[in-house]
Design a protein around this motif. Structure first.
Motif, short mmCIF file in Angstrom:
data_model
loop_
_atom_site.label_atom_id
_atom_site.label_comp_id
_atom_site.label_asym_id
_atom_site.label_seq_id
_atom_site.Cartn_x
_atom_site.Cartn_y
_atom_site.Cartn_z
N GLU A 44 1.88 15.97 -12.14
CA GLU A 44 0.85 16.53 -13.02
C GLU A 44 0.37 17.90 -12.57
OE1 GLU A 44 -3.36 15.33 -15.01
OE2 GLU A 44 -1.82 13.82 -14.78
N THR A 45 0.50 18.20 -11.27
CA THR A 45 -0.08 19.46 -10.78
C THR A 45 0.98 20.51 -10.45
OG1 THR A 45 -0.12 18.63 -8.51
CG2 THR A 45 -2.10 18.28 -9.83
N ARG A 85 0.00 24.38 -9.64
CA ARG A 85 0.22 24.85 -8.27
C ARG A 85 0.97 26.20 -8.31
NH1 ARG A 85 2.36 20.49 -5.33
NH2 ARG A 85 0.44 20.25 -4.17
N LEU A 139 0.36 12.64 -8.87
CA LEU A 139 -0.33 13.88 -8.50
C LEU A 139 0.62 15.07 -8.54
CD1 LEU A 139 -2.62 13.43 -5.35
CD2 LEU A 139 -3.10 14.80 -7.36
N ASN A 198 0.82 -1.21 0.00
CA ASN A 198 0.00 0.00 0.00
C ASN A 198 0.85 1.26 0.00
OD1 ASN A 198 -2.61 -0.82 -0.20
ND2 ASN A 198 -2.94 -1.01 2.00
N LEU A 251 2.14 1.84 -3.44
CA LEU A 251 1.07 2.37 -4.29
C LEU A 251 0.78 3.84 -3.95
CD1 LEU A 251 -1.38 -0.68 -4.22
CD2 LEU A 251 -0.10 0.15 -6.20
N ASP A 252 0.77 4.15 -2.64
CA ASP A 252 0.54 5.54 -2.21
C ASP A 252 1.59 6.46 -2.80
OD1 ASP A 252 -1.57 4.70 -0.74
OD2 ASP A 252 -0.69 5.07 1.23
N GLN A 253 2.84 6.04 -2.69
CA GLN A 253 3.93 6.91 -3.18
C GLN A 253 3.83 7.09 -4.69
OE1 GLN A 253 5.49 8.75 -1.32
NE2 GLN A 253 5.35 7.76 0.67
N ASP A 254 3.39 6.04 -5.39
CA ASP A 254 3.22 6.14 -6.83
C ASP A 254 2.12 7.16 -7.16
OD1 ASP A 254 3.61 5.39 -9.54
OD2 ASP A 254 1.76 4.21 -9.43
N LEU A 255 1.01 7.08 -6.43
CA LEU A 255 -0.07 8.06 -6.65
C LEU A 255 0.40 9.47 -6.34
CD1 LEU A 255 -3.23 6.28 -5.13
CD2 LEU A 255 -2.68 6.60 -7.54
N ARG A 256 1.16 9.60 -5.25
CA ARG A 256 1.66 10.93 -4.86
C ARG A 256 2.55 11.51 -5.95
NH1 ARG A 256 2.04 8.83 0.83
NH2 ARG A 256 0.36 9.96 1.87
#
Lengths: 55, 490
Positions: free
Chosen positions: A35-36, A40, A32, A21, A24-29
């Motif tokens: 891309e932003t 920002r 995000l 998990n 996966l969290d670090q990959d999502l971070r």
């Protein structure tokens, strides 16, 4: 020096899931944040200026 | 176009399935529990989501006509072809949240004496015995400090008198209050005064002065008599009685709203949270601040700060908050102040001014400390550290340094730069960032580094636990949510 850790089956599953998990969290971070990043900067620039940078 | 067309968009505008996807807006997340995540954006809007929802959001797989899509869109987590004000709105909200930075410094702490009649084991400042006038602030030092106070851009100024026991130098309090009010005729600030006292020296003369100048009193009440006297010993062993007498006298003369009390958690407090809260209720106090010990001053020397860990304190806090909510359910409004602060931060766009929960930290820009000897510190914790012999956070001295020297000193600017959570490892990715902050002095005292390693930080661990608990209450417990919202709304 080699450190050997011994787990029971249940705690082994728990820790494997936890690490999965976390990966996966670090990959999502990462997605995000990449891309932003520009948007920002744009929001902050607009927040601290009196110009209509966004238009 | 018909008249209706000017007010309502054409039907095609709502058919977003024909548009080309959405763009992510800046967001962060943190796990809330085993199955849920807390997703927040740059301005503190938030959603509680499942892992699948989080994954779908980031991978852009959210179905466009779903409720989740509209939640994400309305709270500023994404923009699509139909969002033309989202960025302006986010910038405006960000500017509102950052407003406090341009209006620094609201709280000015005058340490008018280091002397104290108590010998508390956990005292965060190294006190001196009560016959050493060398540890009192002089008029000259107070005058110089007031010069700096009125240079602050903040339209509201609060001067708080601390010690030691500040009433041991009551003459100087009188001098500062009258001089500040005189100077304020020119500056026209919203000026308030607070005396933080153990109340053992609360005479009619002091109360009359407080009435005349609308001065607030703040005191320490650690719980029932046995616990209070064990935590806060004084010669005569009557600290509890003196405090209670002082609270009652102040409530009668000044009014209930003019006197507040704070507690500090020691190892002995841990099994007694309910009786601590009962003591507050019995004495007509309508709020409590469940505070852990700070690792400075005598709390280190006497090893009090090491006698319990964050997990133990959190259980104490949780039990206390449960009890407070139970009291509210019975119709009596009683507030736990740290929880109120967190809920305020979660649900309001405005800054709270609480020094430890800000980015950058509120050091010197929210609160600044003038020590008895004229030394200036960035926070109360900084001067506590200085009393232990480490003057790392000393910003200057009122007699030698100008306002510009102090506010533009490398010591302060470096500290503020180091406390921008947005650039701190682990904080930068944390979903709780918009509501949290960092305490540079805490991390320096416990890890030898102003930023510190957040995985090892008691400050981080404590606040993460509290955020998770309070957010879960807001999400899962309808009655608790009602009560917590009522604290914010009032």
């Amino acid at each position: 020096m080699i450190l050997q850790l011994h787990f029971s089956l249940n705690s082994k599953i728990f820790w494997i899931n936890k690490i999965k998990n976390e990966v996966l969290d670090q990959d999502l971070r990462d997605t995000l944040s990449q891309e932003t990043a520009n948007i920002r900067t744009l929001i902050l620039a607009n927040a601290f200026s009196n110009t209509g940078l966004i238009e | 176009m018909s008249l209706l067309g000017k007010k309502f968009k054409l039907i095609e505008a709502f058919d977003q399935a024909t548009e080309g996807g959405y763009q992510l807006l800046p967001a962060r997340f943190a796990s809330l529990d085993n199955i849920r995540y807390f997703l927040s954006n740059e301005v503190g809007e938030f959603l509680v989501v499942t892992r699948k929802q989080l994954d779908d959001y980031v991978r852009k797989r959210v179905f466009k006509n779903s409720d989740f899509y509209y939640d994400l869109k309305s709270k500023g987590f994404l923009i699509d072809a139909d969002s033309n004000v989202a960025l302006d709105l986010l910038a405006l909200k960000y500017r509102t949240k950052a407003q406090r930075i341009s209006q620094f410094t609201a709280l000015h702490i005058f340490v008018v004496s280091l002397r104290c009649d108590y010998t508390c084991q956990y005292c965060q400042v190294s006190r001196q015995t009560d016959d050493k006038h060398a540890f009192d602030m002089s008029e000259q030092t107070a005058d110089k400090a007031l010069d700096l106070v009125f240079k602050s851009p903040s339209p509201a100024i609060k001067i708080e008198f601390q010690g030691g026991e500040p009433l041991l130098n009551f003459y100087l309090i009188q001098y500062v209050v009258t001089t500040a009010k005189l100077r304020n005729i020119q500056h026209q600030k919203d000026l308030q005064f607070v005396i933080t006292s153990n109340l053992s020296l609360l005479t009619d003369e002091v109360l009359d002065f407080c009435v005349e100048h609308s001065i607030f009193l703040s005191t320490s009440l650690d719980g029932p008599e046995l616990l209070h006297n064990a935590n806060r010993p004084r010669p005569g062993k009557n600290g509890y009685q003196l405090t209670i007498d002082g609270i009652k006298k102040a409530q009668a003369v000044l009014g209930r709203d003019k006197i507040g009390a704070l507690m500090t958690t020691t190892e002995k407090s841990l099994p007694n949270v309910k009786s601590i809260i009962d003591t507050y209720l019995e004495n007509n106090l309508d709020c409590i601040f469940l505070r852990p010990l700070s690792p400075y001053g005598f709390a280190i020397k006497t090893r009090q700060a090491y006698k319990y860990d964050v997990d133990q304190w959190f259980e104490f806090y949780k039990e206390g908050l449960d009890y407070v909510l139970e009291i509210n359910k019975q119709g009596y409004r009683f507030v736990e102040l740290y929880t109120e602060l967190i809920v305020n931060k979660l649900l309001s766009p405005f800054a709270t001014g609480y020094v430890d929960l800000q980015s950058p930290s509120g050091a010197a820009i929210s609160a600044i400390v003038y020590n008895y000897d004229g030394d200036i510190y960035a926070s109360d914790e900084s001067r506590m550290l200085a009393e232990m012999g480490d003057k790392k956070f000393r910003l200057g001295n009122v007699h030698n340094d100008s306002y510009e020297d102090i506010m533009l000193s490398d010591t302060l600017l470096d500290m503020l730069e180091s406390t921008l959570s947005e650039s701190i490892p682990m904080c930068a990715d944390c979903g709780f960032l918009p509501y949290c902050g960092t305490d540079p002095v805490y991390h320096y005292a416990t890890q030898g580094d102003v930023v510190g390693h957040k995985a090892l930080s008691g400050f981080c661990s404590k606040n993460m636990k509290i955020f998770r608990h309070v957010i879960s209450l807001l999400e899962d417990d309808v009655e608790a949510r009602k009560i917590l919202l009522s604290w914010v709304r009032s």
